[in-house]
Structures are given as structure tokens and as C-alpha cells.
Design a protein around this motif. Structure first.
Motif, PDB file in Angstrom:
ATOM      1  N   LEU B 103     -36.330 -17.203  -5.061  1.00  0.00           N
ATOM      2  CA  LEU B 103     -35.486 -16.008  -5.184  1.00  0.00           C
ATOM      3  C   LEU B 103     -34.067 -16.453  -5.492  1.00  0.00           C
ATOM      4  O   LEU B 103     -33.598 -17.448  -4.955  1.00  0.00           O
ATOM      5  N   ARG B 146     -30.201  -6.057   0.275  1.00  0.00           N
ATOM      6  CA  ARG B 146     -30.035  -7.310   1.032  1.00  0.00           C
ATOM      7  C   ARG B 146     -30.091  -8.516   0.112  1.00  0.00           C
ATOM      8  O   ARG B 146     -30.662  -8.475  -0.964  1.00  0.00           O
ATOM      9  N   HIS B 149     -31.250 -14.443   1.869  1.00  0.00           N
ATOM     10  CA  HIS B 149     -31.151 -15.106   3.176  1.00  0.00           C
ATOM     11  C   HIS B 149     -31.199 -14.104   4.320  1.00  0.00           C
ATOM     12  O   HIS B 149     -31.338 -14.489   5.477  1.00  0.00           O
ATOM     13  N   GLN B 150     -31.074 -12.818   3.997  1.00  0.00           N
ATOM     14  CA  GLN B 150     -31.142 -11.802   5.044  1.00  0.00           C
ATOM     15  C   GLN B 150     -32.557 -11.285   5.242  1.00  0.00           C
ATOM     16  O   GLN B 150     -32.757 -10.273   5.891  1.00  0.00           O
ATOM     17  N   LEU B 151     -33.534 -11.962   4.620  1.00  0.00           N
ATOM     18  CA  LEU B 151     -34.918 -11.497   4.700  1.00  0.00           C
ATOM     19  C   LEU B 151     -35.769 -12.462   5.512  1.00  0.00           C
ATOM     20  O   LEU B 151     -35.497 -13.654   5.564  1.00  0.00           O
ATOM     21  N   SER B 152     -36.817 -11.939   6.102  1.00  0.00           N
ATOM     22  CA  SER B 152     -37.774 -12.789   6.807  1.00  0.00           C
ATOM     23  C   SER B 152     -38.716 -13.410   5.781  1.00  0.00           C
ATOM     24  O   SER B 152     -38.724 -13.023   4.619  1.00  0.00           O
ATOM     25  N   GLY B 153     -39.505 -14.367   6.231  1.00  0.00           N
ATOM     26  CA  GLY B 153     -40.429 -15.054   5.328  1.00  0.00           C
ATOM     27  C   GLY B 153     -41.365 -14.093   4.613  1.00  0.00           C
ATOM     28  O   GLY B 153     -41.570 -14.169   3.408  1.00  0.00           O
ATOM     29  N   GLY B 154     -41.923 -13.154   5.375  1.00  0.00           N
ATOM     30  CA  GLY B 154     -42.856 -12.206   4.788  1.00  0.00           C
ATOM     31  C   GLY B 154     -42.184 -11.303   3.769  1.00  0.00           C
ATOM     32  O   GLY B 154     -42.757 -10.993   2.722  1.00  0.00           O
ATOM     33  N   GLN B 155     -40.955 -10.908   4.064  1.00  0.00           N
ATOM     34  CA  GLN B 155     -40.224 -10.041   3.128  1.00  0.00           C
ATOM     35  C   GLN B 155     -39.893 -10.785   1.850  1.00  0.00           C
ATOM     36  O   GLN B 155     -39.999 -10.252   0.747  1.00  0.00           O
ATOM     37  N   ARG B 163     -40.881  -9.196  -7.946  1.00  0.00           N
ATOM     38  CA  ARG B 163     -40.128  -9.673  -9.097  1.00  0.00           C
ATOM     39  C   ARG B 163     -41.065 -10.113 -10.217  1.00  0.00           C
ATOM     40  O   ARG B 163     -40.764  -9.929 -11.401  1.00  0.00           O
ATOM     41  N   LEU B 185     -49.482 -13.430   9.824  1.00  0.00           N
ATOM     42  CA  LEU B 185     -48.921 -12.749   8.674  1.00  0.00           C
ATOM     43  C   LEU B 185     -49.737 -13.053   7.423  1.00  0.00           C
ATOM     44  O   LEU B 185     -49.938 -12.222   6.552  1.00  0.00           O
TER      45      LEU B 185
END
Lengths: 282, 378
Positions: B103, B146, B149-155, B163, B185
Motif C-alpha cells: 500500500l 485513513r 499505518h492507521q489500519l490493522s493487518g486485516g484492513q 485496489r 482472521l
């Protein structure tokens, strides 16, 4: 325990004194009323007289302006060339002459300035005789000379940033349909921007306080600020130099403090956000 | 070499669709190292094809050639009938989801997803519409602004997927799509992926080293070893009818016995294994000369344990229980034979309380059905 604490504090005090006492004394004496730098005129001090005098000194103001222009041009030129060199060294794999380029870009880091300066002077003179360019020596030759050594520093900074660069980011952009030039502008460049900015500032500073190389390649009427300071000091230190130096110290210190504070804040915010994001999976 | 039933029913039906990707004799060499060795493969439209193999088996290189990041040293790659071997990545109708997700850290989720559409020079409103739609599909609508870096692994995984999918590729390449997620997960995401794939009708090619992942995701699996495809088939095919020792051993666990073919009839074979006291009887014929060296592979869950000797004289073996590993849903028994050979047996824990469960150091009989062993010649 107590004695160790005492020892630690005195070491700290000594270290700080060693680093900052000269600067502090210089700042103090810049407010001295006496013409003699080492004699404190307690009756009429502190005074801002040297600062006032400085602001009317055409020679120093001119040199300062010249230095700023040269430093800005140097930094810009060095950043462009240094980034290209850094990219070539990190990205193009084992091309022919890679070791040579790598050696050549870092050579100015260790080359004695006297030699760099002298060789550049000889080059400029020879060039002028052969081609008529550069005409005489002045701001242009100083800038070129500064770019040659400042570029090495930028290359090192950009190179280290690129080494840690996740190349799959560029591949992802290619995969999403961006052509290589676009990938560089939209992905690579923004991501190495911190390195480019610090490279620019580094090059600016290097150019700003260089005396030796400038001395070789400067011409009449193209004295940079450090050159003026240096030549004035040779005739005996005058207090207005103290004032000038104090101004420079204040500007630099403010810049450093601001950027440190800002970076700390960013880091802390980022760490907090990463923490919060982790929780979302649970 | 084992005959297999005509239809394996437990698999999702692959639409008998037309071929979408054809890989023809593709090889890739890096200097002296052969990463991919003369691979030919056909991938059908709308299927989830898994390339499965250990690290360094060439699966990622093959995937990168499909994406266009590597060019084959020899051979051709056709996507939708067009020769893509020399087409750069930005001109292929293919998108890839990277293992690291890749990302863009300086862009928001929405910007990341929009990046691919911007390259197509679509109008602003059109881009916005499709980004919003895609983010809804992967349930990330409210996180659009967001940064990664503001996301969790799953997000992050879902952003990467969005994308790649927003460009509406006909073929999506996924490099270890669930590798960075934790176990819980991962399971959930697996089914989500399958769901999405069925809904959008995209062909997936997935690279993974995780056989469980391959088994649940894939309609077909291609097992790779040292740059070659060693077997292609449905998950059931690969698990129940491996064609080589490597595949039998790589997928799941297996007890492998070397032996000689002593009887080879059209409807059965008998194999004498030096490590087993009795002959192994297999209820289907194989095409190999009597006396040939073969390997008998028996899956641990296909072996039964009993205290009494089963009536049969073949496919039985005595041993002593050396180790029991309780895994919750099943237990693994390690049974030691007279010759110190360890045989692995798994039994489901059907009852909560089983007081007469076979225990440590008990002498037991192992037995298996004549359909269970797989006979392998290589």
C-alpha cells in the motif's frame, strides 16, 4: 549511588561546557560595548550597538545575500545530481562502472578541501582558455564547486533511504497501470522526499560555511559571508562579527529545535495511531 | 497411477469454461539458477488456481512473469488468447495483490484505491463512484480517509484487494494473500475471498506455501517443486491421489513404506514391504512390472487402531503406542513397530468422555482398508 550521581553530573557539565562555552562567550561579547573583544565594558553593556552597525554594513549584508543565493543554488543542484546518482547506485543493479561511480561520488567526502579547491580552479582556468566559459570566476564557479562536493553528501543520504525502500510499492504502481516516469513522480519521489529535504538542508549548510574551496574559485567581488568573516578576523576580531555569529547561531538553533519538536510530535502521533489500528482486528 | 473415481463431488464445480491463461514451456533462469523449468499450464476462466510449493520452488517467479515483472527466458505466456510475454506490467489486463500488500504509505485508503483508475484517465466522478463502490464491497467505507499505518493487518489486506479489484481485472494474481494474517482472521478471510471471487467472476491465481490455504481456496492446485509443476489437480485429487512421493509427502502427512510389487492383477496388487509384517493389499491395479520397487503411502487418518487383532491377514500390523498428541478435534498417535519404525495415526475425538481410549504403551493393531493405500512408483 549518590557519588555516582555526582560524577555523572559533573561529566555532563564538563561536556556541555566544552561544546558550548565558546559559543556562549561569543554571544555574551556580542552585547559588549567595548571595541576590544576581550575586555568587558561593564559600564555601558549590554548594548545592541554592534547589531545596529551590522545592519548598515553593506559589505557584510551583500556577502550574506551572496552566500544565501549560492547555498540555495548549490543545494538544489546537488539534490538533483545526488538523487540521480543515488538512484543509479541502488537501482540499476550491477551495471558496468558501478564500483567506479560509487567510488567517485563518495571521493569528495574524504578528499582534502584544498585539493578539491585547487583542482577545480585549474579546471576552470583551463576551460576558460579552451572554450571561453566560464568567464572569469565568481558566483557561478563557486556554485559549481560547491555542487561537486555537496552532491556526494546528498548521494549518501538518498542512497541509504533507497536501500530501505520497498520496491514492491513501485511494482504495485506499475501493475496498476502507471508508466515508469509516473511511478517515479507519484510513488518514489514522495517517499524519498524526507531524504531529499535533509539532503537539501545538508548541502545548503555545507555550501553556507565553506571557506577553503570558495577561496580558490572565487573571483573579485564575489566574496561569500564566511570569506568576509575570515578576512576581517585576520585583521583582528571586531565585535560586529560576534553579533553576526550570534544571529547565525540563533537562526540555526531555532530551526533545529523546531524540526526536532515537529518530528517528535509526528512520531508520537504515528505510534498512537498504529496502536489504535492494531486493536481493530480483535 | 492409481485409478480414480470419475467425479470428486466435494469440490465446488469448475465451470467447464474456456481457457484463460496459457503458459507454454516457460523457463526462467537467473544466471545459473533455474527458477522456473519448462512449465506449461492452462488456467480456466473463473477458477481459483493455486500454485503451491515450498520456498524457492519458483512459484513466485512464475507469478511475477504473469504480472510482467519478469520476462521468461524462454516460452510464451498467453492471457485471453494474446501473447503477453513481452508486454510491460502497466499494459497487462492483470492486477496483483502483493504479499506485503504494497500500500502506498503516503496516500489515504481512498487514494490508494483510486490510483489505478487515475491511470486509466477516467473522469473524477466516475473514479469516485467506483472507489466508493469497491470500498463498500470490502467493508472499508468508513476508513476511506485513513492512511495505511492507521489500519490493522486485516484492513490493509482488504485495501490491497480493493485496489487490485477496482480496475476490474479479468485476472487477479495473489501472492500469499493471507500470509500476514493471524490464524483466526485467516480462516474468515479465506471464505471472504472465495465469496468475492464468485461474485465478481474474476479468475484468481494464488501463490502460497500453505497447503491448508490452497486446499480451501483452490478449485485446482498446481504443486511446484524445484521450478517444475509436479502435479495439477483438484484439492481432492492432490490429497487422495498424489502421483509422486513428493506430492504425497508435501500435502498433509503420510506414512510411506518402500516395497516390492509381488502380485499385479488388473483388480488388485500385493506389495511386500520389508518394514511391515504382512503384505499390503490394494484393491486396484497399477501398471507396473512385478518386482518393481514402489512406495505405499497411507494417510494417518485412514488407519484404524484396535486392541484386538482384526480378522484380516493383510493390511494389518502390530505396534506399541509411543506418543499421543491431543489436538482437540483429533488426536495423533505415534505407534512404534518392532523394527522401530514410527507410524502416525490420527483419530477424531468423537466423544467427550472416552475412558477406554487407547493409551500410552499399549500394544495395538493397525489396519486399513484396501482402498486407502496409494501406490507410487516415483
Amino acid at each position: 549511588m549518590k557519588s555516582r550521581g555526582w560524577f555523572r553530573h559533573s561529566v555532563l557539565a564538563l561536556g556541555l561546557a566544552f561544546l558550548y562555552l565558546p559559543i556562549v562567550s561569543m554571544i555574551v561579547f556580542s552585547f559588549n560595548n567595548s571595541r576590544l573583544v576581550t575586555v568587558w565594558d561593564a559600564a555601558n553593556s549590554p548594548t545592541l550597538k554592534w547589531y545596529r552597525l551590522l545592519l548598515t554594513n553593506e559589505q557584510i549584508l551583500g556577502a550574506a545575500w551572496m552566500s544565501i543565493k549560492i547555498a540555495a543554488m548549490t543545494a538544489t543542484g546537488a539534490v538533483i545530481l545526488g538523487t540521480l546518482a543515488g538512484l543509479a547506485l541502488v537501482r540499476f543493479g550491477a551495471f558496468r562502472g558501478r564500483a567506479f561511480l560509487s567510488g567517485m561520488t563518495t571521493a569528495p567526502l574524504v578528499m582534502p578541501e584544498v585539493i578539491t579547491g585547487l583542482s577545480l580552479l585549474l579546471l576552470f582556468v583551463a576551460l576558460e582558455q579552451l572554450t571561453g566559459w566560464p568567464q572569469g570566476r565568481g558566483m557561478l564557479t563557486i556554485t559549481i564547486a560547491h555542487v561537486t562536493f555537496a552532491m556526494a553528501y546528498v548521494t549518501v543520504v538518498v542512497q541509504s533511504r533507497l536501500t530501505g525502500f520497498d520496491e514492491s510499492l513501485e511494482e504495485a504502481a506499475l501493475d496498476l497501470g502507471a508508466r515508469p516516469a509516473k511511478v517515479f513522480l507519484r510513488i518514489t519521489l514522495p517517499l524519498i522526499l524526507p531524504a531529499i529535504v535533509s539532503g537539501w538542508l545538508l548541502a545548503f549548510t555545507l555550501s553556507w560555511d565553506d571557506v577553503v574551496i570558495s577561496q580558490f574559485v572565487a573571483g573579485p567581488g564575489s566574496s561569500t559571508l564566511p570569506m568576509v568573516v575570515f578576512s576581517k578576523v585576520r585583521l583582528g576580531v571586531s565585535p560586529d562579527i560576534n553579533a553576526l555569529a550570534t544571529i547565525m547561531v540563533v537562526i540555526v538553533a531555532t530551526g533545529v529545535l523546531l524540526s526536532t519538536w515537529w518530528m517528535r510530535r509526528q512520531e508520537r502521533r504515528r505510534a498512537r495511531e498504529v496502536q489504535m489500528a492494531r486493536r481493530d482486528d480483535q | 497411477m492409481a485409478d480414480k473415481p470419475p467425479e470428486s463431488t466435494s469440490q465446488r464445480a469448475i465451470e467447464p469454461g474456456r481457457e484463460y491463461v496459457r503458459i507454454e514451456n516457460v523457463s526462467k533462469r537467473f544466471g545459473d539458477f533455474v527458477a522456473v523449468d519448462n512449465v506449461s499450464l492452462t488456467i480456466l476462466k473463473g477458477e481459483i488456481f493455486c500454485l503451491l510449493g515450498g520456498s524457492g520452488c519458483g512459484k513466485t517467479t512464475l507469478l511475477r512473469m504473469l504480472a510482467g515483472f519478469e520476462t521468461p527466458t524462454s516460452g510464451r505466456i498467453y492471457i485471453d488468447g494474446q501473447d503477453m510475454s513481452d508486454t510491460p506490467p502497466y499494459a497487462r489486463p492483470v492486477n496483483m495483490m502483493f504479499q506485503s500488500y504494497a500500500l502506498f504509505p503516503h496516500m489515504t485508503v481512498a487514494k490508494n484505491v483510486a490510483f489505478g483508475l487515475e491511470q486509466e484517465r477516467l473522469s473524477r466522478p466516475e473514479i469516485e463512484r467506483r472507489v466508493t463502490e469497491m470500498l463498500e464491497i470490502v467493508r472499508l467505507g468508513e476508513l476511506a480517509q485513513r492512511k495505511p499505518h492507521q489500519l490493522s493487518g486485516g484492513q490493509r489486506q482488504r485495501v490491497a484487494l480493493a485496489r487490485a479489484l477496482v480496475k476490474r481485472p479479468k485476472l487477479l494474481l495473489l501472492d500469499e494473500p493471507l500470509g500476514a494474517l493471524d490464524k483466526k482472521l485467516r480462516e474468515h478471510t479465506q471464505f471472504e475471498l472465495i465469496n468475492l471471487q464468485e461474485r465478481l467472476g474474476v479468475t484468481f491465481i494464488v501463490v502460497t506455501h500453505d497447503q491448508e490455504e490452497a486446499m480451501t481456496l483452490a478449485s485446482r492446485i498446481g504443486v511446484m517443486d524445484r521450478g517444475e509443476i509436479v502435479q495439477v489437480g483438484t484439492p481432492t485429487d492432490i490429497y487422495e491421489y498424489p502421483t509422486s512421493k513428493f506430492v504425497a509427502d508435501f500435502i498433509g502427512s503420510v506414512n510411506m513404506f518402500e516395497g516390492q510389487l509381488v502380485e499385479d492383477e488388473p483388480d488388485h496388487v500385493r506389495i511386500r514391504c520389508p518394514e511391515l509384517a504382512n503384505t499390503v493389499y490394494v484393491d486396484h491395479g497399477i501398471s507396473s512390472a512385478p518386482g518393481a520397487t514402489v512406495w505405499v503411502a497411507i494417510r494417518p487418518e485412514k488407519i484404524e487402531l484396535s486392541r484386538q487383532r482384526p480378522p484380516a491377514t493383510e493390511n494389518v500390523q502390530q505396534g506399541v503406542v509411543k506418543e499421543i498428541a491431543y489436538m482437540g478435534d483429533l488426536s495423533v498417535y505415534l505407534v512404534k513397530l518392532d523394527n522401530d519404525r514410527i507410524v502416525r495415526v490420527t483419530l477424531p475425538n468423537v466423544e467427550r468422555h472416552a475412558d477406554d481410549r487407547i493409551s500410552w504403551d499399549e500394544t495395538v493393531w493397525l489396519s486399513w482398508h484396501p482402498t486407502s493405500p496409494v501406490v507410487l512408483a516415483q
